[in-house]
Design a protein around this motif. Structure first.
Motif, mmCIF file in Angstrom:
data_model
loop_
_atom_site.group_PDB
_atom_site.id
_atom_site.type_symbol
_atom_site.label_atom_id
_atom_site.label_comp_id
_atom_site.label_asym_id
_atom_site.label_seq_id
_atom_site.Cartn_x
_atom_site.Cartn_y
_atom_site.Cartn_z
ATOM 1 N N TYR A 13 0.835 -1.195 0.000
ATOM 2 C CA TYR A 13 0.000 0.000 0.000
ATOM 3 C C TYR A 13 0.872 1.247 0.000
ATOM 4 O O TYR A 13 2.055 1.190 0.342
ATOM 5 N N LEU A 14 0.264 2.366 -0.350
ATOM 6 C CA LEU A 14 0.895 3.678 -0.297
ATOM 7 C C LEU A 14 0.110 4.553 0.668
ATOM 8 O O LEU A 14 -1.107 4.426 0.768
ATOM 9 N N VAL A 15 0.807 5.448 1.351
ATOM 10 C CA VAL A 15 0.127 6.499 2.094
ATOM 11 C C VAL A 15 -0.087 7.637 1.112
ATOM 12 O O VAL A 15 0.849 8.073 0.433
ATOM 13 N N VAL A 16 -1.315 8.089 0.998
ATOM 14 C CA VAL A 16 -1.662 9.157 0.058
ATOM 15 C C VAL A 16 -2.377 10.275 0.806
ATOM 16 O O VAL A 16 -2.916 10.072 1.892
ATOM 17 N N LEU A 17 -2.349 11.466 0.224
ATOM 18 C CA LEU A 17 -3.110 12.570 0.795
ATOM 19 C C LEU A 17 -3.635 13.456 -0.304
ATOM 20 O O LEU A 17 -3.148 13.448 -1.428
ATOM 21 N N ASN A 18 -4.652 14.239 0.052
ATOM 22 C CA ASN A 18 -5.269 15.133 -0.919
ATOM 23 C C ASN A 18 -4.898 16.579 -0.602
ATOM 24 O O ASN A 18 -4.125 16.839 0.325
ATOM 25 N N ASP A 19 -5.430 17.505 -1.352
ATOM 26 C CA ASP A 19 -5.100 18.920 -1.175
ATOM 27 C C ASP A 19 -5.564 19.474 0.160
ATOM 28 O O ASP A 19 -5.088 20.509 0.610
ATOM 29 N N SER A 24 -4.959 8.790 3.568
ATOM 30 C CA SER A 24 -5.589 7.502 3.331
ATOM 31 C C SER A 24 -4.512 6.532 2.864
ATOM 32 O O SER A 24 -3.346 6.907 2.729
ATOM 33 N N ILE A 25 -4.912 5.280 2.636
ATOM 34 C CA ILE A 25 -4.012 4.321 2.013
ATOM 35 C C ILE A 25 -4.595 3.927 0.669
ATOM 36 O O ILE A 25 -5.801 4.032 0.439
ATOM 37 N N TRP A 26 -3.709 3.494 -0.228
ATOM 38 C CA TRP A 26 -4.130 3.105 -1.574
ATOM 39 C C TRP A 26 -3.241 1.968 -2.034
ATOM 40 O O TRP A 26 -2.061 1.892 -1.659
ATOM 41 N N TRP A 27 -3.767 1.090 -2.861
ATOM 42 C CA TRP A 27 -3.005 -0.030 -3.402
ATOM 43 C C TRP A 27 -1.854 0.497 -4.252
ATOM 44 O O TRP A 27 -2.054 1.324 -5.138
ATOM 45 N N ALA A 28 -0.660 -0.020 -4.021
ATOM 46 C CA ALA A 28 0.526 0.454 -4.747
ATOM 47 C C ALA A 28 0.486 0.106 -6.224
ATOM 48 O O ALA A 28 1.099 0.804 -7.033
ATOM 49 N N ASP A 29 -0.247 -0.928 -6.585
ATOM 50 C CA ASP A 29 -0.273 -1.353 -7.983
ATOM 51 C C ASP A 29 -1.423 -0.752 -8.785
ATOM 52 O O ASP A 29 -1.674 -1.157 -9.904
ATOM 53 N N ARG A 30 -2.095 0.239 -8.221
ATOM 54 C CA ARG A 30 -3.204 0.889 -8.932
ATOM 55 C C ARG A 30 -2.926 2.378 -9.088
ATOM 56 O O ARG A 30 -2.239 2.992 -8.274
ATOM 57 N N ALA A 31 -3.490 2.948 -10.139
ATOM 58 C CA ALA A 31 -3.352 4.396 -10.354
ATOM 59 C C ALA A 31 -4.071 5.143 -9.240
ATOM 60 O O ALA A 31 -5.120 4.705 -8.757
ATOM 61 N N LEU A 32 -3.480 6.254 -8.841
ATOM 62 C CA LEU A 32 -4.108 7.058 -7.788
ATOM 63 C C LEU A 32 -5.367 7.736 -8.312
ATOM 64 O O LEU A 32 -5.409 8.169 -9.466
ATOM 65 N N PRO A 33 -6.375 7.873 -7.468
ATOM 66 C CA PRO A 33 -7.572 8.601 -7.896
ATOM 67 C C PRO A 33 -7.257 10.089 -8.042
ATOM 68 O O PRO A 33 -6.311 10.607 -7.436
ATOM 69 N N ALA A 34 -8.049 10.759 -8.820
ATOM 70 C CA ALA A 34 -7.860 12.202 -9.035
ATOM 71 C C ALA A 34 -7.878 12.936 -7.701
ATOM 72 O O ALA A 34 -8.686 12.641 -6.824
ATOM 73 N N GLY A 35 -6.966 13.881 -7.562
ATOM 74 C CA GLY A 35 -6.929 14.708 -6.366
ATOM 75 C C GLY A 35 -6.075 14.149 -5.230
ATOM 76 O O GLY A 35 -5.962 14.776 -4.188
ATOM 77 N N TRP A 36 -5.465 13.005 -5.419
ATOM 78 C CA TRP A 36 -4.637 12.386 -4.389
ATOM 79 C C TRP A 36 -3.206 12.243 -4.901
ATOM 80 O O TRP A 36 -2.988 12.030 -6.083
ATOM 81 N N HIS A 37 -2.217 12.357 -3.998
ATOM 82 C CA HIS A 37 -0.823 12.151 -4.366
ATOM 83 C C HIS A 37 -0.116 11.381 -3.252
ATOM 84 O O HIS A 37 -0.585 11.331 -2.116
ATOM 85 N N GLN A 38 1.015 10.794 -3.608
ATOM 86 C CA GLN A 38 1.763 9.981 -2.656
ATOM 87 C C GLN A 38 2.430 10.835 -1.596
ATOM 88 O O GLN A 38 2.975 11.895 -1.888
ATOM 89 N N GLU A 39 2.400 10.355 -0.386
ATOM 90 C CA GLU A 39 3.060 11.010 0.737
ATOM 91 C C GLU A 39 4.521 10.585 0.811
ATOM 92 O O GLU A 39 5.362 11.328 1.285
#
Length: 73
Positions: A13-19, A24-39
């Motif tokens: 998983y990746l730790v991600v955050l928005n503006d 949140s966490i997100w699967w590392a092998d999937r594209a990030l949803p719009a508005g989120w970037h890797q921490e």
């Protein structure tokens, strides 16, 4: 153990955050949803959730924190 459980335990998983600096966490092998970037943190689900617990100490969105700071000034 079922195949699905093994996959979940091995998932990265990746730790991600928005503006608004909400984490949140997100699967590392999937594209990030719009508005989120890797921490910058990746690992198991538990490792990523622990990182979020360490860094996300103020749950208020960034815009609310800024408005409250302006009101207080």
């Amino acid at each position: 153990m079922s195949e699905q459980n093994v996959d979940a335990q091995e998932q990265t998983y990746l730790v991600v955050l928005n503006d608004e600096e909400q984490y949140s966490i997100w699967w590392a092998d999937r594209a990030l949803p719009a508005g989120w970037h890797q921490e910058g943190t990746s690992g198991t689900k538990e490792e990523c959730l622990a990182r979020i617990g360490d860094v996300w100490t103020d749950m208020r969105p960034k815009s609310l924190r800024e408005r409250m700071a302006q009101t207080a000034a």
